[in-house]
Design a protein around this motif. Sequence first.
Motif, PDB file in Angstrom:
ATOM      1  N   UNK A  28       0.842  -1.202   0.000  1.00 34.47           N
ATOM      2  CA  UNK A  28       0.000   0.000   0.000  1.00 34.47           C
ATOM      3  C   UNK A  28       0.876   1.252   0.000  1.00 34.47           C
ATOM      4  N   UNK A  29       1.912   1.262   0.841  1.00 34.18           N
ATOM      5  CA  UNK A  29       2.817   2.409   0.880  1.00 34.18           C
ATOM      6  C   UNK A  29       3.487   2.608  -0.473  1.00 34.18           C
ATOM      7  N   UNK A  30       3.900   1.520  -1.095  1.00 38.25           N
ATOM      8  CA  UNK A  30       4.559   1.572  -2.407  1.00 38.25           C
ATOM      9  C   UNK A  30       3.638   2.205  -3.445  1.00 38.25           C
ATOM     10  N   UNK A  31       2.401   1.739  -3.491  1.00 40.34           N
ATOM     11  CA  UNK A  31       1.492   2.254  -4.519  1.00 40.34           C
ATOM     12  C   UNK A  31       1.077   3.692  -4.241  1.00 40.34           C
ATOM     13  N   UNK A  32       0.864   4.042  -2.977  1.00 39.89           N
ATOM     14  CA  UNK A  32       0.496   5.419  -2.660  1.00 39.89           C
ATOM     15  C   UNK A  32       1.628   6.385  -2.993  1.00 39.89           C
ATOM     16  N   UNK A  33       2.860   5.927  -2.875  1.00 37.83           N
ATOM     17  CA  UNK A  33       3.990   6.790  -3.207  1.00 37.83           C
ATOM     18  C   UNK A  33       3.941   7.235  -4.662  1.00 37.83           C
ATOM     19  N   UNK A  34       3.273   6.452  -5.500  1.00 39.01           N
ATOM     20  CA  UNK A  34       3.154   6.830  -6.907  1.00 39.01           C
ATOM     21  C   UNK A  34       2.221   8.026  -7.098  1.00 39.01           C
ATOM     22  N   UNK A  35       1.439   8.375  -6.088  1.00 41.53           N
ATOM     23  CA  UNK A  35       0.638   9.593  -6.181  1.00 41.53           C
ATOM     24  C   UNK A  35       1.538  10.824  -6.255  1.00 41.53           C
ATOM     25  N   UNK A  36       2.744  10.698  -5.701  1.00 40.62           N
ATOM     26  CA  UNK A  36       3.715  11.795  -5.729  1.00 40.62           C
ATOM     27  C   UNK A  36       4.733  11.621  -6.862  1.00 40.62           C
ATOM     28  N   UNK A  37       5.129  10.384  -7.106  1.00 45.50           N
ATOM     29  CA  UNK A  37       6.153  10.106  -8.124  1.00 45.50           C
ATOM     30  C   UNK A  37       5.728   8.905  -8.967  1.00 45.50           C
ATOM     31  N   UNK A  38       5.356   9.160 -10.218  1.00 38.40           N
ATOM     32  CA  UNK A  38       4.927   8.072 -11.102  1.00 38.40           C
ATOM     33  C   UNK A  38       6.136   7.416 -11.772  1.00 38.40           C
ATOM     34  N   UNK A  39       7.056   6.938 -10.947  1.00 38.46           N
ATOM     35  CA  UNK A  39       8.281   6.323 -11.445  1.00 38.46           C
ATOM     36  C   UNK A  39       8.892   5.547 -10.292  1.00 38.46           C
ATOM     37  N   UNK A  40      10.102   5.060 -10.485  1.00 38.38           N
ATOM     38  CA  UNK A  40      10.821   4.389  -9.404  1.00 38.38           C
ATOM     39  C   UNK A  40      12.183   5.066  -9.200  1.00 38.38           C
ATOM     40  N   UNK A  41      12.146   6.381  -9.185  1.00 40.02           N
ATOM     41  CA  UNK A  41      13.352   7.174  -8.994  1.00 40.02           C
ATOM     42  C   UNK A  41      13.735   7.207  -7.513  1.00 40.02           C
ATOM     43  N   UNK A  42      14.864   7.857  -7.220  1.00 41.19           N
ATOM     44  CA  UNK A  42      15.282   8.027  -5.826  1.00 41.19           C
ATOM     45  C   UNK A  42      14.237   8.822  -5.047  1.00 41.19           C
ATOM     46  N   UNK A  43      13.605   9.784  -5.709  1.00 38.76           N
ATOM     47  CA  UNK A  43      12.558  10.566  -5.040  1.00 38.76           C
ATOM     48  C   UNK A  43      11.379   9.679  -4.658  1.00 38.76           C
ATOM     49  N   UNK A  44      11.035   8.743  -5.550  1.00 38.32           N
ATOM     50  CA  UNK A  44       9.938   7.809  -5.246  1.00 38.32           C
ATOM     51  C   UNK A  44      10.265   6.990  -4.000  1.00 38.32           C
ATOM     52  N   UNK A  45      11.459   6.406  -3.951  1.00 34.19           N
ATOM     53  CA  UNK A  45      11.819   5.558  -2.819  1.00 34.19           C
ATOM     54  C   UNK A  45      11.928   6.351  -1.531  1.00 34.19           C
ATOM     55  N   UNK A  46      12.212   7.645  -1.644  1.00 32.32           N
ATOM     56  CA  UNK A  46      12.221   8.498  -0.455  1.00 32.32           C
ATOM     57  C   UNK A  46      10.804   8.641   0.110  1.00 32.32           C
ATOM     58  N   UNK A  47       9.826   8.716  -0.778  1.00 36.14           N
ATOM     59  CA  UNK A  47       8.428   8.785  -0.325  1.00 36.14           C
ATOM     60  C   UNK A  47       8.017   7.468   0.325  1.00 36.14           C
ATOM     61  N   UNK A  48       8.418   6.350  -0.301  1.00 36.64           N
ATOM     62  CA  UNK A  48       8.111   5.035   0.280  1.00 36.64           C
ATOM     63  C   UNK A  48       8.718   4.935   1.679  1.00 36.64           C
ATOM     64  N   UNK A  49       9.974   5.370   1.819  1.00 36.40           N
ATOM     65  CA  UNK A  49      10.656   5.289   3.115  1.00 36.40           C
ATOM     66  C   UNK A  49       9.945   6.123   4.170  1.00 36.40           C
ATOM     67  N   UNK A  50       9.357   7.232   3.761  1.00 37.53           N
ATOM     68  CA  UNK A  50       8.612   8.071   4.695  1.00 37.53           C
ATOM     69  C   UNK A  50       7.378   7.320   5.212  1.00 37.53           C
ATOM     70  N   UNK A  51       6.732   6.599   4.337  1.00 37.05           N
ATOM     71  CA  UNK A  51       5.514   5.862   4.716  1.00 37.05           C
ATOM     72  C   UNK A  51       5.824   4.539   5.392  1.00 37.05           C
ATOM     73  N   UNK A  52       6.909   3.887   4.940  1.00 34.91           N
ATOM     74  CA  UNK A  52       7.242   2.554   5.449  1.00 34.91           C
ATOM     75  C   UNK A  52       8.763   2.438   5.507  1.00 34.91           C
TER      76      UNK A  52
END
Length: 236
Positions: free
Chosen positions: A191-215
């Motif tokens: 869920x955290x992974x998919x919600x992070x795509x609301x901010x970053x529609x990719x798998x960039x470093x910025x995306x993984x930073x959002x995932x890390x914030x959630x999980x």
Amino acid sequence: MQYVLALPDGEQIPYRLERRARHTIGMKITVDGLIVHAPLRIRHADLEALLRSKARWITSKLKARQAAVVPEFEWRDGAELHLLGQPLTLRIAPSSRNSSPKLEGNALKIATTNIHDHTMIARKVIQWLQKEARLDFARRLPIFAARLGEPTPALLLSNAKTRWGSCNSRREVRLNWRLIQAPPALINYVIAHELAHLREMNHSARFWAVVAKLYPDYPAAEQALKACSQQLYRLG
């Protein structure tokens, strides 16, 4: 294209060749066997010579993959299911009429007019799991959306065979119903992974930073999910 690699000892290894605009040869072992990615201009004889030099690695990986294959699920009385990571015993009882599955303790009970109708039993149990999945995911999604500071997106169930979730530009999150078998921590990670795509529609470093914030412990969850994926995909 499909080819067969002949080894000096007489063993033959089928493989699929995919030519691409690249400079190196890549190999991967999948459920379909050996797949080779090769440069467009490499001669086939040179390619197979290199593959033969890697024969020991290829055969060991193919054997390991075969050994890791999980047997197909058997829809029988006493079979073990899972709900949120906890084992459930499937109990099938004869009855004058068919009924929906009922959870009683650590057993999922279903009554049926034909205990050998595995297709019907599978359909009813999967429908029950899908209902549980929708209820569970619908409780988790708004919690993680609030942590991200986003409105709760639309939730849809997925029946995909190779991915656990997706998120699109229409703010729709699809989650594979089979996740309901997994421990809650793994569901939360997806869920955290998919919600992070609301901010970053990719798998960039910025995306993984959002995932890390959630999980924060997402790397461990990602590895754990990979380790149990074949087991979860047995159903349906």
